[in-house]
Design an enzyme around this catalytic site. Structure first.
Site, PDB file in Angstrom:
ATOM      1  N   CYS A 188      29.854 -17.734  -3.973  1.00 30.12           N
ATOM      2  CA  CYS A 188      29.962 -19.191  -3.935  1.00 30.12           C
ATOM      3  C   CYS A 188      30.954 -19.578  -2.854  1.00 30.12           C
ATOM      4  O   CYS A 188      32.020 -18.961  -2.747  1.00 30.12           O
ATOM      5  CB  CYS A 188      30.438 -19.685  -5.299  1.00 30.12           C
ATOM      6  SG  CYS A 188      30.650 -21.463  -5.389  1.00 30.12           S
TER       7      CYS A 188
ATOM      8  N   GLN B   6      31.174 -29.838  -4.422  1.00 30.05           N
ATOM      9  CA  GLN B   6      31.938 -28.871  -3.622  1.00 30.05           C
ATOM     10  C   GLN B   6      32.556 -29.502  -2.381  1.00 30.05           C
ATOM     11  O   GLN B   6      33.479 -28.932  -1.797  1.00 30.05           O
ATOM     12  CB  GLN B   6      31.051 -27.684  -3.212  1.00 30.05           C
ATOM     13  CG  GLN B   6      30.640 -26.807  -4.382  1.00 30.05           C
ATOM     14  CD  GLN B   6      29.773 -25.652  -3.930  1.00 30.05           C
ATOM     15  OE1 GLN B   6      28.566 -25.786  -3.845  1.00 30.05           O
ATOM     16  NE2 GLN B   6      30.382 -24.525  -3.613  1.00 30.05           N
TER      17      GLN B   6
HETATM   18 NI    NI Z   1      28.567 -22.263  -5.690  1.00 28.95          NI
END
Ligand code: NI
Length: 164
Positions: free
Chosen positions: A91, A51
């Site tokens: 998220c 991420q």
């Molecule tokens: Ni996530």
């Protein structure tokens, strides 16, 4: 420690498979420190290396009642059991939104810590189990929106619809 930019859905990197961590060195420790800071500043319960654009099999999470920060490197899910009572999840790579995803209530997992020490057959339950599964998916290029049975634009919409 430094805040790192979080990639958002649509960025191809999020769809790539992360590679095993081999070197447990200062590079990894800096990454883990930055990930923890980024997660906390963003009010998240977990954050995977992918991420922040690093394709390493590592994530951080802080999801238990006791708020223990877990740094999970080269994680595996050994066994799953039951149906998690917590259905909604979100998220940091899908800002604002949330959705309904079925996850196990209990998972038995193993992972290495930042020094490479193996934590084996660790049992996680409830929100920690859900969070571990969500972060684990990130390492394989999977986002929760792929698995969600229902999506909401924001928490308000979720709360309105769930109350009916
Ligand atoms: Ni996530």
């Amino acid at each position: 420690m430094a805040y790192r930019k979080v990639l958002h859905d649509g960025d191809e990197t999020l769809r790539k498979t992360s590679k095993p961590v081999v070197d447990f060195d200062q590079n990894l420790w800096t990454l883990l420190d930055d990930m923890a800071e980024t997660m906390k500043k963003s009010d998240g319960a977990g954050l995977a290396a992918v991420q922040v654009g690093v394709l390493k099999r590592a994530f951080v999470m802080q999801a238990g009642k006791d708020k223990v920060l877990r740094e999970c490197i080269n994680p595996k899910i050994l066994k799953e059991e039951g149906e998690n009572k917590i259905k909604v999840e979100g998220c940091l790579s899908v800002p604002g939104k949330c959705g309904i995803v079925e996850r196990p209530e209990k998972v038995w997992v193993e992972y290495q810590d930042r020094n490479g020490k193996l934590i084996s057959n660790k049992k996680l339950t409830g929100f920690e189990a859900k969070c571990f599964c969500h972060e684990f998916d990130h390492l394989n290029g999977i986002l929760y929106i792929d698995k969600a049975t229902e999506m909401f634009d924001d928490r308000d919409e979720y709360n309105r619809k769930r109350k009916k």
